[in-house]
Design an enzyme around this catalytic site. Sequence first.
Site, PDB file in Angstrom:
ATOM      1  CG  ASP A  97      19.341  -6.863  53.302  1.00 42.00           C
ATOM      2  OD1 ASP A  97      19.423  -6.497  54.485  1.00 42.00           O
ATOM      3  OD2 ASP A  97      18.258  -7.023  52.712  1.00 42.00           O
ATOM      4  CG  ASP A 198      17.195  -7.114  58.445  1.00 48.38           C
ATOM      5  OD1 ASP A 198      16.305  -7.069  57.585  1.00 48.38           O
ATOM      6  OD2 ASP A 198      17.150  -7.870  59.436  1.00 48.38           O
ATOM      7  CD  GLU A 257      13.360  -3.750  57.731  1.00 43.96           C
ATOM      8  OE1 GLU A 257      12.282  -4.270  57.439  1.00 43.96           O
ATOM      9  OE2 GLU A 257      14.242  -4.357  58.343  1.00 43.96           O
ATOM     10  CG  HIS A 319      12.097  -8.811  51.321  1.00 43.98           C
ATOM     11  ND1 HIS A 319      12.435  -7.477  51.499  1.00 43.98           N
ATOM     12  CD2 HIS A 319      12.563  -9.457  52.409  1.00 43.98           C
ATOM     13  CE1 HIS A 319      13.089  -7.348  52.636  1.00 43.98           C
ATOM     14  NE2 HIS A 319      13.179  -8.530  53.208  1.00 43.98           N
ATOM     15  CG  ASP A 320       9.940  -7.920  54.837  1.00 45.31           C
ATOM     16  OD1 ASP A 320      10.182  -9.140  54.721  1.00 45.31           O
ATOM     17  OD2 ASP A 320      10.771  -7.096  55.259  1.00 45.31           O
TER      18      ASP A 320
HETATM   19  C1  GLC Z   1      13.589  -7.439  58.130  1.00 42.92           C
HETATM   20  C2  GLC Z   1      13.594  -8.095  56.780  1.00 42.92           C
HETATM   21  C3  GLC Z   1      12.765  -9.350  56.870  1.00 42.92           C
HETATM   22  C4  GLC Z   1      13.420 -10.267  57.876  1.00 42.92           C
HETATM   23  C5  GLC Z   1      13.565  -9.566  59.231  1.00 42.92           C
HETATM   24  C6  GLC Z   1      14.479 -10.336  60.143  1.00 42.92           C
HETATM   25  O1  GLC Z   1      12.340  -6.985  58.483  1.00 42.92           O
HETATM   26  O2  GLC Z   1      13.147  -7.224  55.798  1.00 42.92           O
HETATM   27  O3  GLC Z   1      12.635  -9.986  55.635  1.00 42.92           O
HETATM   28  O4  GLC Z   1      12.660 -11.433  58.028  1.00 42.92           O
HETATM   29  O5  GLC Z   1      14.113  -8.289  59.094  1.00 42.92           O
HETATM   30  O6  GLC Z   1      15.793 -10.227  59.714  1.00 42.92           O
END
Ligand code: GLC
Length: 526
Positions: A97, A198, A257, A319-320
């Site tokens: 990641d 990310d 993402e 995880h979000d």
């Molecule tokens: C992304 C991740 C999340 C994180 C954010 C900041 O959305 O999935 O868990 O808090 O980025 O890095």
Amino acid sequence: MRHWWEDAVFYQIYPRSFADSNGDGIGDLAGIRGKLGYLRGLGVDALWISPFFKSPMKDFGYDVSDYCDVDSMFGTLDDLKSLVHDAKSRGIRIVLDLVANHSSDEHPWFREARASKDSPKHGWYLWVPDSGRPPNNWKAIFELGTAWHPNPATGERYLGTFTRYQPEFDWRNADLREAIYDIMRYWYNLGIDGFRLDVATAYLKDERLRSNPFSFKANPDFFQRHIYDRNQIEVHEVFKEMRQVADEAGERVLIGETHGQDPVLAASCHGERDDELNMAFNFEFLYRPWGACSFRESAERWYAALPPGAWPNFTLSNHDQPRHAWRYRSGRLTEARARVAAAMLLTIRGTPFLYYGEEIGMTCERIPRAALKDPLGIATWPLRSLGRDGERTPMQWDSALHAGFTTAEPWLPVNSDYKSRNVAAQEADPVSLLFWYKALIALRRSNAALREGAISFLDLHPDVLAYERAADSGKKVLVLLNFSSRSKRVSLDAPRRCLLGDERKAGEVLGPGAISLGPCEALIVE
Ligand code: GLC
Ligand code: CA
């Protein structure tokens, strides 16, 4: 040519919560390594592991202070090398990641940058002169207030859209770009198979830092249309460069993402000539209400949005967002719905991403205020939001104390259902959800139509999601998913043989003519 990630089943591990090998209450790399046999048995092909790099853990690893080393909380670089080695020998690939929209404020780059305007690293981050007020209306997501944080040493403010501890890079800076590409090369050389990127669509911001326009519809997104702080057209240049670096290293995957739920935005990250990201997360399923039409409409929108040659992907949990077993809970049908959801995820055209624990139907529970860890959960507690701790609780391995996750007090409480809902119990039960996942993954692996076949949706019944997957060889598979809590009748045009069903035996012949699907029945026939 087919790429490995198009055929793979991915499994996301949140490393703090998967398996603790040294009894400190926090999952670690050696813990994951100890579970490779389980993962192979489940049948997954690739792991995406959420960040385990050196970090002050203000956002639990999404604030990185050294991109090339492992945080001691999770082990050592050698532990990672052993994990990669052992995973490879079992045919499992590892995807890291990469948090490249921002670093930690404790990263040496930022320390240097914030000390003086003359520092060579100053231009790697985003600054404005501090006039006592923020320069625009961009808001921090995990704290209340502006995303622009004062830096008295230089009389400026820097941008940190998540928390003040996550200063954002200036991706217009060529040296910064090269530094990030070097990090990617470093991991490719160590045998890493790719990256989940990310918040990739936020790398670039409007050059003039204009305020986002107000939009009443954009709730809870601060009532703003994010046209200036994310989604800038120039990000595609970065994706192209990253793709080149990846391709030079061989068959490596880049999975972006995207920020938000718009499938059109996600689709655009593939590039018009398939020369950008290999995949961009399609997050729509995370927000869809339960229902056959709901998912069909979402999938069709996604397929239509993708440029020619781009490969789709689907996710139900991460995880979000609250886990889907919880989102789609419905009394005694909760488990049956989880089975329908799994059958959809693992048979629809596209790469599936599983989230650890979904294979045993882990759900979310409200975490007491005092046990909360997630900065978002803490900031929004007065609004009684769930935060993100609910989907990050420890993996439930068995019925021992702390669900076999750890011998110490776990960093987040274990769900109260762990005594009955755990891997050991489900491995002993041939009608468990875990067995269902294994059967679906095995079927997918052995069946070209399910892996790579074209998809066409059939109008058999509004409550039944029905689609046919057709391989190049002409072989066809029909998937019938009854989303309703009542039996539904559908008509089959020809006799079909059951490949896998949660209410029927493989080999059973059905049709031609009307057949009845039980409440939340999933049936796969050829
Ligand atoms: C992304 C991740 C999340 C994180 C954010 C900041 O959305 O999935 O868990 O808090 O980025 O890095
Ligand atoms: Ca540990």
